[in-house]
Design a protein around this motif. Sequence first.
Motif, PDB file in Angstrom:
ATOM      1  N   VAL A 235       0.867  -1.178   0.000  1.00 57.78           N
ATOM      2  CA  VAL A 235       0.000   0.000   0.000  1.00 57.78           C
ATOM      3  C   VAL A 235       0.901   1.224   0.000  1.00 57.78           C
ATOM      4  N   ARG A 236       0.775   2.064  -1.015  1.00 56.16           N
ATOM      5  CA  ARG A 236       1.723   3.161  -1.213  1.00 56.16           C
ATOM      6  C   ARG A 236       1.179   4.513  -0.791  1.00 56.16           C
ATOM      7  N   ALA A 237      -0.146   4.635  -0.685  1.00 55.08           N
ATOM      8  CA  ALA A 237      -0.736   5.910  -0.262  1.00 55.08           C
ATOM      9  C   ALA A 237      -2.182   5.651   0.131  1.00 55.08           C
ATOM     10  N   ARG A 238      -2.716   6.533   0.978  1.00 54.11           N
ATOM     11  CA  ARG A 238      -4.131   6.429   1.337  1.00 54.11           C
ATOM     12  C   ARG A 238      -4.952   6.907   0.150  1.00 54.11           C
ATOM     13  N   PRO A 239      -5.916   6.098  -0.308  1.00 55.04           N
ATOM     14  CA  PRO A 239      -6.653   6.497  -1.519  1.00 55.04           C
ATOM     15  C   PRO A 239      -7.575   7.701  -1.282  1.00 55.04           C
ATOM     16  N   ALA A 240      -7.640   8.552  -2.284  1.00 52.45           N
ATOM     17  CA  ALA A 240      -8.601   9.659  -2.273  1.00 52.45           C
ATOM     18  C   ALA A 240      -9.999   9.091  -2.492  1.00 52.45           C
ATOM     19  N   PRO A 241     -11.054   9.821  -2.052  1.00 46.81           N
ATOM     20  CA  PRO A 241     -12.422   9.336  -2.290  1.00 46.81           C
ATOM     21  C   PRO A 241     -12.703   9.158  -3.783  1.00 46.81           C
ATOM     22  N   GLY A 242     -13.676   8.287  -4.069  1.00 45.52           N
ATOM     23  CA  GLY A 242     -14.065   8.055  -5.460  1.00 45.52           C
ATOM     24  C   GLY A 242     -13.624   6.697  -5.944  1.00 45.52           C
ATOM     25  N   PRO A 243     -14.114   6.311  -7.121  1.00 38.93           N
ATOM     26  CA  PRO A 243     -13.789   4.975  -7.629  1.00 38.93           C
ATOM     27  C   PRO A 243     -12.299   4.826  -7.939  1.00 38.93           C
ATOM     28  N   LEU A 244     -11.836   3.599  -7.830  1.00 45.21           N
ATOM     29  CA  LEU A 244     -10.449   3.256  -8.129  1.00 45.21           C
ATOM     30  C   LEU A 244     -10.359   2.657  -9.518  1.00 45.21           C
ATOM     31  N   ARG A 245      -9.183   2.720 -10.107  1.00 46.35           N
ATOM     32  CA  ARG A 245      -8.901   1.987 -11.346  1.00 46.35           C
ATOM     33  C   ARG A 245      -7.877   0.902 -11.032  1.00 46.35           C
ATOM     34  N   VAL A 246      -8.169  -0.300 -11.484  1.00 43.40           N
ATOM     35  CA  VAL A 246      -7.312  -1.447 -11.199  1.00 43.40           C
ATOM     36  C   VAL A 246      -6.888  -2.078 -12.524  1.00 43.40           C
TER      37      VAL A 246
ATOM     38  N   ASP B 276      -5.974   5.842  -7.642  1.00 44.24           N
ATOM     39  CA  ASP B 276      -7.128   6.528  -7.074  1.00 44.24           C
ATOM     40  C   ASP B 276      -7.588   7.680  -7.980  1.00 44.24           C
ATOM     41  N   SER B 277      -8.631   8.378  -7.539  1.00 43.84           N
ATOM     42  CA  SER B 277      -9.234   9.433  -8.360  1.00 43.84           C
ATOM     43  C   SER B 277      -8.312  10.639  -8.510  1.00 43.84           C
ATOM     44  N   ALA B 278      -7.281  10.711  -7.659  1.00 44.71           N
ATOM     45  CA  ALA B 278      -6.306  11.797  -7.772  1.00 44.71           C
ATOM     46  C   ALA B 278      -5.099  11.369  -8.610  1.00 44.71           C
ATOM     47  N   ASP B 279      -5.226  10.274  -9.346  1.00 40.80           N
ATOM     48  CA  ASP B 279      -4.163   9.763 -10.220  1.00 40.80           C
ATOM     49  C   ASP B 279      -2.906   9.372  -9.442  1.00 40.80           C
ATOM     50  N   ARG B 280      -3.107   8.871  -8.226  1.00 39.44           N
ATOM     51  CA  ARG B 280      -1.966   8.347  -7.466  1.00 39.44           C
ATOM     52  C   ARG B 280      -1.987   6.824  -7.491  1.00 39.44           C
ATOM     53  N   LEU B 281      -0.803   6.259  -7.626  1.00 39.20           N
ATOM     54  CA  LEU B 281      -0.647   4.805  -7.525  1.00 39.20           C
ATOM     55  C   LEU B 281      -0.729   4.457  -6.042  1.00 39.20           C
ATOM     56  N   VAL B 282      -1.858   3.906  -5.603  1.00 43.91           N
ATOM     57  CA  VAL B 282      -2.080   3.695  -4.170  1.00 43.91           C
ATOM     58  C   VAL B 282      -1.740   2.282  -3.709  1.00 43.91           C
ATOM     59  N   ALA B 283      -1.689   1.332  -4.627  1.00 39.04           N
ATOM     60  CA  ALA B 283      -1.290  -0.030  -4.235  1.00 39.04           C
ATOM     61  C   ALA B 283      -0.694  -0.763  -5.423  1.00 39.04           C
ATOM     62  N   GLN B 284       0.271  -1.609  -5.112  1.00 38.04           N
ATOM     63  CA  GLN B 284       0.847  -2.544  -6.084  1.00 38.04           C
ATOM     64  C   GLN B 284       0.781  -3.926  -5.451  1.00 38.04           C
ATOM     65  N   SER B 285       0.493  -4.916  -6.254  1.00 34.47           N
ATOM     66  CA  SER B 285       0.510  -6.269  -5.706  1.00 34.47           C
ATOM     67  C   SER B 285       1.026  -7.236  -6.753  1.00 34.47           C
ATOM     68  N   ARG B 286       1.489  -8.364  -6.265  1.00 32.80           N
ATOM     69  CA  ARG B 286       1.846  -9.477  -7.153  1.00 32.80           C
ATOM     70  C   ARG B 286       1.394 -10.752  -6.478  1.00 32.80           C
ATOM     71  N   GLN B 287       0.807 -11.637  -7.250  1.00 31.96           N
ATOM     72  CA  GLN B 287       0.494 -12.946  -6.708  1.00 31.96           C
ATOM     73  C   GLN B 287       1.031 -14.029  -7.617  1.00 31.96           C
ATOM     74  N   LEU B 288       1.333 -15.177  -7.016  1.00 32.80           N
ATOM     75  CA  LEU B 288       1.652 -16.384  -7.771  1.00 32.80           C
ATOM     76  C   LEU B 288       0.435 -17.293  -7.679  1.00 32.80           C
ATOM     77  N   ALA B 289      -0.073 -17.709  -8.838  1.00 29.89           N
ATOM     78  CA  ALA B 289      -1.286 -18.529  -8.865  1.00 29.89           C
ATOM     79  C   ALA B 289      -1.053 -19.751  -9.739  1.00 29.89           C
ATOM     80  N   ARG B 290      -1.843 -20.775  -9.467  1.00 33.99           N
ATOM     81  CA  ARG B 290      -1.751 -22.021 -10.239  1.00 33.99           C
ATOM     82  C   ARG B 290      -2.847 -22.046 -11.280  1.00 33.99           C
ATOM     83  N   VAL B 291      -2.557 -22.595 -12.422  1.00 34.48           N
ATOM     84  CA  VAL B 291      -3.575 -22.787 -13.450  1.00 34.48           C
ATOM     85  C   VAL B 291      -3.613 -24.249 -13.856  1.00 34.48           C
TER      86      VAL B 291
END
Lengths: 282, 282
Positions: free
Chosen positions: B234-245, B265-280
């Motif tokens: 988590v890189r920043a507290r998100p601003a109100p409003g919908p997020l883009r993922v 977030d709605s203020a064009d800040r990168l608020v989270a980065q994640s990586r997962q390893l998944a099985r298919v």
Amino acid sequence: MPEAATARAVIGDSEFDRDTALIRREPGVYDIDLSAGWTILGAVNGGYLLAVLGRALAHALPHADPFTISAHYLTASRPGPAVVRTGVVRTGRTLSTGQASLFQYDDEGREVERIRVLASYGDLDALPDDVRTTARPPALPPLEQCFGAEDGPAPVEGGSAITERLLLKVDPSTLGWALGAPSGKGEMRAWFGLADGRDADPLALLLAVDALPPTAFEIGLSGWVPTVELTVHVRARPAPGPLRVSITTRNLAGGFLEEDAEVWDSADRLVAQSRQLARVRL
Amino acid sequence: MPEAATARAVIGDSEFDRDTALIRREPGVYDIDLSAGWTILGAVNGGYLLAVLGRALAHALPHADPFTISAHYLTASRPGPAVVRTGVVRTGRTLSTGQASLFQYDDEGREVERIRVLASYGDLDALPDDVRTTARPPALPPLEQCFGAEDGPAPVEGGSAITERLLLKVDPSTLGWALGAPSGKGEMRAWFGLADGRDADPLALLLAVDALPPTAFEIGLSGWVPTVELTVHVRARPAPGPLRVSITTRNLAGGFLEEDAEVWDSADRLVAQSRQLARVRL
């Protein structure tokens, strides 16, 4: 300095193997003397420490290969005695999960935790060969056109012992910082190997992802960039030969940055991906 | 279905808050009834579970905001009673590290571990405002031109309860799989919010990174894509409003793939980065 081109250490009998070797004290508990050979200005390299923990878990779990390992770095490690305590979280047919902590000792002999990891292990050789990828190897000049510590002036006494143990040849286009002209781009690329010629295995990949100079240097920052958390995914067993490593930082915010590493083998396979969260002094 | 445009739930008083609320049994141990409202075809969503664990650690640690949280998923969770056991690993001035496990009960009432996490927490509001980034928000059409479950035919009985709790509007250019024509590119992009209008906070970001359809669908695979490990920064507290993922998969190999998520977030800040390893399933 070891001569990579002529030395012929093999997996199991090299500096890296000797310096990550653990002595079993009791089931799941291992002693080690952390080598001063993997330090950068006195600090023990985080990738070397992760390899030590990774090796302990390979002993403790029924599977030998780290598939995904997440480390939280708590306090700075120093060369010298340490103990690794492991625990089995779950064992399954294809994946086993374990936990490990590395401790050192304070002046009263009490254990101080340095790093804690969670990891899931499997058998890389049991995976199907299928690969579908849009990832491409980093564009790196030939190894002979890249630069290592041995190409600079004589090293500072007590400087970075780790440079003598690595074959690290950095892409000159990501070396602007070393000439006082950082590019401003958060990129670092290099050829990576072990100086004594030992080929890479999954444990060496844990070292490879944290062995390059910090991307922060190319962003124009200097000083220590301590890792808070580092997760590595090992995606395939590396083929023999030197590796190519690229590190990318896209977002520096609030005094933290991410470093994303990719490691590619000589067969053009993406063998490891990692991301770390690190702190910078602004 | 809740109407996002009119409902006005607030942080602390919404479905998401009620369904992640924990009852303290003893210091560091919390009971919860995992809600059936966050399931996908009977499986409890991994992001919802991570938010539950993240909230337990916010109670257990002196800092409230997850900076980096790494989860290893061990066994599949089901709706119903669960217990979260937390432990403090280290407390510091700016960062604290903790560990937590979520357990459910087998037929004999014994605890079965579902997920184990390691996390470092801090105070997002105490960070300096400096941002240097080369990351750019994902190119997403306006929300009105994206598609949600409510735009399709009536949902299957017992299908995905979670779709009723999310405002999830997927970029049509990443929806080829739903029309039988996957693009072959490992990309998924969507607008994300909570259906009752509650704005996002750091805990909701833990939900957001694992809420989109799997990128595997656009690669042309179908079926369950179970998460092995998921790390969120988590890189920043998100601003109100919908997020883009945006979610990206570059490398599918040996039956495993990575999913890299970015949340803006709605203020064009990168608020989270994640990586997962998944099985298919190939």
